[in-house]
Scaffold this motif. Structure first.
Motif, PDB file in Angstrom:
ATOM      1  N   LEU A  52       0.822  -1.200   0.000  1.00 49.10           N
ATOM      2  CA  LEU A  52       0.000   0.000   0.000  1.00 49.10           C
ATOM      3  C   LEU A  52       0.860   1.255   0.000  1.00 49.10           C
ATOM      4  O   LEU A  52       1.985   1.265   0.515  1.00 49.10           O
ATOM      5  CB  LEU A  52      -0.913   0.011   1.228  1.00 49.10           C
ATOM      6  CG  LEU A  52      -1.895  -1.161   1.354  1.00 49.10           C
ATOM      7  CD1 LEU A  52      -2.805  -0.956   2.555  1.00 49.10           C
ATOM      8  CD2 LEU A  52      -2.712  -1.334   0.079  1.00 49.10           C
ATOM      9  N   ALA A  53       0.303   2.315  -0.565  1.00 47.57           N
ATOM     10  CA  ALA A  53       0.953   3.619  -0.544  1.00 47.57           C
ATOM     11  C   ALA A  53       0.757   4.263   0.819  1.00 47.57           C
ATOM     12  O   ALA A  53      -0.027   3.799   1.649  1.00 47.57           O
ATOM     13  CB  ALA A  53       0.368   4.511  -1.645  1.00 47.57           C
ATOM     14  N   THR A  54       1.453   5.388   1.031  1.00 50.35           N
ATOM     15  CA  THR A  54       1.413   6.034   2.340  1.00 50.35           C
ATOM     16  C   THR A  54       0.027   6.559   2.699  1.00 50.35           C
ATOM     17  O   THR A  54      -0.258   6.791   3.881  1.00 50.35           O
ATOM     18  CB  THR A  54       2.417   7.187   2.391  1.00 50.35           C
ATOM     19  OG1 THR A  54       2.122   8.109   1.323  1.00 50.35           O
ATOM     20  CG2 THR A  54       3.842   6.664   2.235  1.00 50.35           C
ATOM     21  N   TYR A  84      -4.280  -3.475   7.595  1.00 53.10           N
ATOM     22  CA  TYR A  84      -2.898  -3.016   7.426  1.00 53.10           C
ATOM     23  C   TYR A  84      -2.845  -1.722   6.632  1.00 53.10           C
ATOM     24  O   TYR A  84      -3.817  -1.304   5.984  1.00 53.10           O
ATOM     25  CB  TYR A  84      -2.058  -4.092   6.761  1.00 53.10           C
ATOM     26  CG  TYR A  84      -2.291  -4.321   5.278  1.00 53.10           C
ATOM     27  CD1 TYR A  84      -1.297  -4.022   4.340  1.00 53.10           C
ATOM     28  CD2 TYR A  84      -3.484  -4.844   4.800  1.00 53.10           C
ATOM     29  CE1 TYR A  84      -1.486  -4.244   2.985  1.00 53.10           C
ATOM     30  CE2 TYR A  84      -3.677  -5.081   3.438  1.00 53.10           C
ATOM     31  CZ  TYR A  84      -2.682  -4.771   2.542  1.00 53.10           C
ATOM     32  OH  TYR A  84      -2.865  -4.984   1.193  1.00 53.10           O
ATOM     33  N   ASN A  85      -1.671  -1.078   6.687  1.00 56.96           N
ATOM     34  CA  ASN A  85      -1.367   0.072   5.848  1.00 56.96           C
ATOM     35  C   ASN A  85       0.061  -0.089   5.336  1.00 56.96           C
ATOM     36  O   ASN A  85       0.531  -1.220   5.211  1.00 56.96           O
ATOM     37  CB  ASN A  85      -1.587   1.386   6.616  1.00 56.96           C
ATOM     38  CG  ASN A  85      -0.777   1.468   7.911  1.00 56.96           C
ATOM     39  OD1 ASN A  85       0.253   0.800   8.075  1.00 56.96           O
ATOM     40  ND2 ASN A  85      -1.244   2.287   8.852  1.00 56.96           N
ATOM     41  N   ASP A  86       0.765   1.001   5.066  1.00 50.13           N
ATOM     42  CA  ASP A  86       2.125   0.871   4.536  1.00 50.13           C
ATOM     43  C   ASP A  86       3.151   0.641   5.630  1.00 50.13           C
ATOM     44  O   ASP A  86       4.325   0.410   5.334  1.00 50.13           O
ATOM     45  CB  ASP A  86       2.492   2.118   3.733  1.00 50.13           C
ATOM     46  CG  ASP A  86       2.710   3.335   4.618  1.00 50.13           C
ATOM     47  OD1 ASP A  86       1.829   3.601   5.471  1.00 50.13           O
ATOM     48  OD2 ASP A  86       3.747   4.006   4.479  1.00 50.13           O
ATOM     49  N   ILE A 113       5.553  -5.197  11.467  1.00 55.77           N
ATOM     50  CA  ILE A 113       5.689  -4.075  10.553  1.00 55.77           C
ATOM     51  C   ILE A 113       5.618  -4.597   9.126  1.00 55.77           C
ATOM     52  O   ILE A 113       5.849  -5.791   8.864  1.00 55.77           O
ATOM     53  CB  ILE A 113       7.006  -3.308  10.790  1.00 55.77           C
ATOM     54  CG1 ILE A 113       8.227  -4.214  10.562  1.00 55.77           C
ATOM     55  CG2 ILE A 113       7.026  -2.703  12.183  1.00 55.77           C
ATOM     56  CD1 ILE A 113       9.562  -3.478  10.643  1.00 55.77           C
ATOM     57  N   VAL A 114       5.286  -3.734   8.198  1.00 54.70           N
ATOM     58  CA  VAL A 114       5.299  -4.099   6.780  1.00 54.70           C
ATOM     59  C   VAL A 114       6.754  -4.144   6.326  1.00 54.70           C
ATOM     60  O   VAL A 114       7.507  -3.191   6.528  1.00 54.70           O
ATOM     61  CB  VAL A 114       4.486  -3.093   5.952  1.00 54.70           C
ATOM     62  CG1 VAL A 114       4.623  -3.387   4.471  1.00 54.70           C
ATOM     63  CG2 VAL A 114       3.021  -3.136   6.380  1.00 54.70           C
ATOM     64  N   ARG A 115       7.141  -5.243   5.721  1.00 54.59           N
ATOM     65  CA  ARG A 115       8.536  -5.467   5.363  1.00 54.59           C
ATOM     66  C   ARG A 115       8.698  -5.569   3.849  1.00 54.59           C
ATOM     67  O   ARG A 115       7.757  -5.940   3.136  1.00 54.59           O
ATOM     68  CB  ARG A 115       9.055  -6.742   6.037  1.00 54.59           C
ATOM     69  CG  ARG A 115       8.985  -6.662   7.555  1.00 54.59           C
ATOM     70  CD  ARG A 115       9.517  -7.915   8.227  1.00 54.59           C
ATOM     71  NE  ARG A 115       9.362  -7.826   9.681  1.00 54.59           N
ATOM     72  CZ  ARG A 115      10.232  -7.233  10.493  1.00 54.59           C
ATOM     73  NH1 ARG A 115      11.342  -6.716   9.981  1.00 54.59           N
ATOM     74  NH2 ARG A 115      10.009  -7.179  11.790  1.00 54.59           N
TER      75      ARG A 115
END
Length: 887
Positions: A52-54, A84-86, A113-115
């Motif tokens: 995903l984008a910010t 989830y998000n970025d 965290i998104v990795r």
């Protein structure tokens, strides 16, 4: 949940003191499911695998396993909800049965965290459960995606009724412990773009005719196998009963941080949170004590988040707060001016209490937002002190990960590792604008001849420096560092200083030592050769009791447990995790240990007030919670009923093992077994159907000795075993506390049938170091019925393990002691005449009374004992010298 059962009983008085208060006297729906109806789909499922984008956020039902993520506690599966998000990603479990100790779905079960693509997940959360009072949890009946993120917010709603936490009511054998209150609970999990944390809002409706007084909050059962508890004001130390800004866990190697944070108000810890932290590796945050009037409701709002470091979570929380803030930042370097990545910059307030901690990036940069006011900085880079010879960045394995193959592959290939400073020590306290400078480590590079597993212990010989336990991890067992070698070589970063290095492999090899001085930035190369002290033919070395991450009180990852076991010179690992049947065998080949080590599918059944029992080998393919482990916490009639469940879980001819039978979690003590009379005072706490018993557990045999001797003389032909019961890399002395199984076959011909045959023949030697070979007419005698004659005994040990005496016990009494004439590694050779007037049972014991071991396990006294030798004096079959009087 994984973290309660084994630790519960000592805290029973505290639980009872807390009972009066603790027990309580939308946007359009995209998908919804309940425990009764199953999933329904009212629109297209969002792609939960997309990055995903910010400015994006997303929530939906998981239909593709690629949307899930790994980690030591990974548990998510198809049908759960991902939000989830970025930056952050979470999994909320669907209604229905759940693994671990809380059987209800609807809880937060995974967080990371998104990795970047290709990096393994680092989930540390077993389950984060909404708790309404101490032992009341939510049985989710509906989990709904209220908002899928298309309008800039993702929201998941969990609804349900409260139910007792069966682990607590079952452990205390008090099913009516939790008052039956008619409470309906709704929890909203809301995530927005660019945020690390969700806002979590729980509303409790009291549908009961009486007012309810209780606390609302969260208990996060987390893995301390790879995590360190971090709480504002207490840091790494144990929290007190005061309020906190954050209760969290951060990865030992800076993998990730998970935290519960107040939303504009502090979280309460109180006696409830402190007790829960003592019961289990947990994080907790509660409201103040609330009174919910009949027909009314109360709402509690907090934040639950995941980020790389605590500073990221706290900075975000303080940005939402009206307090005056200050931004701190800088760069960590070494004395040569080179940036230090993975250092921890601890921010202390004017009272010297931890406010926050930030991790430096690869350029050494760090930042933290904290309340305005005087602060002090201390920067650390010591490390955890345990170093395993595995590929950098490898995944930690969860027994419940849906796609385990990708994580297993990293045990061979590795992956991008966390940024983590080791061997840098710590700085002196300084001001917020002062440079943060650490001393670069030196390195001890050890190569073990033959390329085999081994253990390296590095002890500091010059003066060490006292540390603040709130910000600096302690030494592992007092040593500077432990290294566990997989394939012959390892590199150990250490702070500059003087060291004594010991390289060892179990109890059958000599040790290798060296004294070195290590300077900053300099590598010291050591070539160690481990010489086998003696050879064993047809004998396998096992440790039938050890733990790792699946256990309630495990403190080591599964892959590390296997490596530690192999490095300690043990042939057979038993995966005896509390109330799980976790299979370690798929890890052996990726680790390259499949030729050196075998693993047995096993578990430890852990009813708190009945004793603990190992079961092995477990049946393949069992289904249900925790891979089919007996769910004792649902209640039982007596101990014999539990034994029936355990028998159902093992293969035909499998083993039920009485663990640490004497003490606070042993069946012999609960049953009131008296080894002088052979009677038990509480028959409903006793069962006869155990095959093995732990004579030696974690360096100690004395409390079990009289009981084993009494059982043998009364005709209970139980097989004795020695175990480490290790829960970490070094606790319980892995490799020193073992069982020698006399199978008659080389280890290369290992089969579980051969192992079970040795147990059935009671052909074991229980050992805290030495090996005892005992034969009559050249034939192995321990465990067997034999005719009268001469018993020839050979005791073998390496040179660092003195053995002073060999004793013979007859029908539970000491009959003869012979002093060894030689010095290890010269075998101690003695003989005993076994010519009783009537049938008798003998046990051979070897020990060192006053001369401790050196180097490998300094201070320990060698000890070993055989299984009983049953002498049939008249040739008409062996009869027990004492009556079987258990009643």
């Amino acid at each position: 949940m994984t973290r309660f059962a084994a630790w519960l009983r000592p805290f029973e008085p505290a639980i009872l003191l807390l009972l009066p208060v603790a027990l309580g006297g939308s946007v359009g729906c995209h998908s919804q499911w309940s425990s009764d109806e199953g999933p329904t789909d009212t629109g297209p499922a969002p792609d939960l695998t997309a990055a995903l984008a910010t400015d994006e956020v997303r929530a939906g039902v998981v239909t593709d396993a690629a949307a899930l993520f790994g980690g030591i506690s990974s548990e998510g599966r198809l049908g759960d909800v991902k939000i989830y998000n970025d930056r952050a990603r979470f999994v909320i479990q669907q209604p229905g049965l759940s693994n671990y100790y809380v059987e209800y779905g609807g809880s937060l079960i995974d967080a990371d965290i998104v990795r970047p693509a290709g990096q393994p997940g680092r989930d540390l959360v077993d389950e984060l459960v909404v708790m309404i009072g101490l032992a009341r949890v939510v049985n989710a009946t509906e989990v709904t995606v209220d908002a899928d993120g298309a309008d800039g917010v993702a929201r998941v709603r969990v609804e349900g009724v409260t139910e007792p936490m069966h682990l607590i009511t079952g452990a205390l054998e008090t099913p009516t412990l939790v008052a039956d209150l008619d409470l309906y609970v709704t929890t909203l999990y809301e995530l927005r773009p660019g945020e690390h944390a969700m806002t979590v809002t729980t509303t409790v409706e009291n549908r009961d005719p009486e007012d309810a007084t209780l606390q609302i909050g969260d208990v996060g059962i987390v893995t301390f196998d790879l995590g360190e508890h971090w709480t504002s004001r207490a840091g790494l130390d144990d929290p007190d009963t005061g309020s906190v800004w954050m209760s969290g866990v951060m990865g030992q190697h800076n993998e990730v941080t998970v935290g519960i944070l107040g939303d504009g108000v502090d979280l309460e810890q109180g006696s409830l949170g402190q007790m829960l932290a003592g019961l289990a590796p947990s994080i907790a945050g509660f409201s103040a004590v609330l009174t919910i009037p009949a027909g009314g409701s109360q709402t509690f709002v907090r934040r639950v988040g995941v980020a790389l470091d605590p500073a990221s979570l706290l900075s975000e929380a303080w940005q939402r707060s009206p307090v005056t803030k200050q931004l701190l930042s800088g760069v960590v370097t070494d004395t040569a001016g080179e940036p230090v990545g993975g250092a921890r910059v601890h921010v202390l307030d004017a009272a010297g209490e931890p406010l926050s901690v930030a991790f430096s990036d690869t350029a050494g940069a760090w930042a933290a937002t904290v309340p305005a006011g005087p602060v002090t900085l201390v920067t650390t880079g010591r490390g955890a002190g345990y170093i395993v010879d595995l590929p950098p960045g490898h995944a930690q394995i969860s027994p419940y990960e849906v796609d385990q193959a990708a994580s297993l592959a990293t045990l061979t290939s590795g992956a991008a590792p966390p940024v983590f400073a080791e061997g840098y020590g710590f700085s002196a306290p300084s001001g917020p604008r002062d440079p943060q400078v650490l001393v670069a480590p030196g390195w001890i590079d050890v190569e073990v001849a033959g390329g085999e597993p081994a253990v390296v212990r590095v002890d500091r010989t010059d003066a060490d420096v006292a540390v603040d336990a709130r910000i600096v991890p302690g030494r592992p067992g007092g040593s500077q560092v432990y290294g566990f070698v997989r394939d012959g070589d390892i590199a150990l970063p250490v702070e500059p200083g003087s060291y004594h290095v010991v390289v060892r492999r179990g109890v059958r090899d000599e040790v290798w030592t060296a004294d070195v001085v290590v300077e900053s930035g300099v590598r010291v190369a050591l070539a160690a050769a481990l010489v086998q002290a003696y050879e064993l033919d047809g004998v396998w070395v096992g440790d039938p009791h050890s733990h790792a991450a699946p256990s309630a009180d495990g403190g080591i990852p599964m892959e590390d447990r296997l490596l530690v076991t192999a490095a300690a010179g043990v042939d057979i690992h038993f995966g005896t995790d509390h109330d799980h049947l976790a299979d370690y065998r798929p890890l052996l080949a990726p680790l390259g240990l499949d030729g050196a080590l075998q693993s047995v599918l096993a578990g430890e059944c852990s009813p708190v007030l009945r004793g603990h029992f190992n079961v092995w080998p477990a049946q393949e393919g069992l289904t249900g919670v925790n891979h089919g482990a007996p769910m004792w916490w649902y209640g039982y009639i007596d101990t014999e009923e539990i034994f029936g469940w355990m028998r159902d879980s093992v293969v035909p001819g499998g083993v039920v093992q009485a663990n640490h039978p004497v003490g606070s979690s042993g069946m012999f003590s609960f049953a009131g077994y008296d080894p002088t009379s052979g009677k038990v005072s509480s028959r409903e706490h006793w069962a006869d159907d155990f095959d093995t018993m732990e004579l030696l557990n974690s360096d100690s045999y004395q409390e079990n000795w009289d009981y084993y001797l009494d059982l043998t003389r009364r005709g209970k032909r139980v097989t004795p075993v020695g175990v480490s019961d290790s829960h970490t890399w070094t606790s319980g002395s892995p490799g020193l506390n073992v069982t020698f199984f006399q199978t008659g076959a080389p280890f290369s011909a290992y089969t579980e049938e051969g192992l079970l045959d040795a147990v059935a023949r009671r052909a074991t030697v229980v050992s805290h170091g030495p090996y005892i070979d005992a034969r009559m007419g050249g034939v192995w005698a321990p465990g067997a019925e034999v005719a009268p004659g001469t018993l020839d005994v050979i005791v073998q040990a390496p040179s660092w393990m003195p053995v002073e005496t060999v004793s013979l016990w007859a029908d539970g009494d000491l009959a003869q002691t012979i002093t060894c004439s030689g010095v290890s590694p010269t075998p101690c050779v003695v003989s005993f005449d076994l010519n009783p007037f009537s049938d008798a049972v003998y046990v051979v014991e070897a020990e060192s009374v006053s001369s401790p071991m050196v180097e490998a396990w300094p201070g320990h006294l060698a000890w070993a004992a055989t299984s009983g030798i049953y002498v049939d004096a008249t040739g008409d079959g062996w009869d027990a010298p004492y009556p079987w009087m258990v009643q």
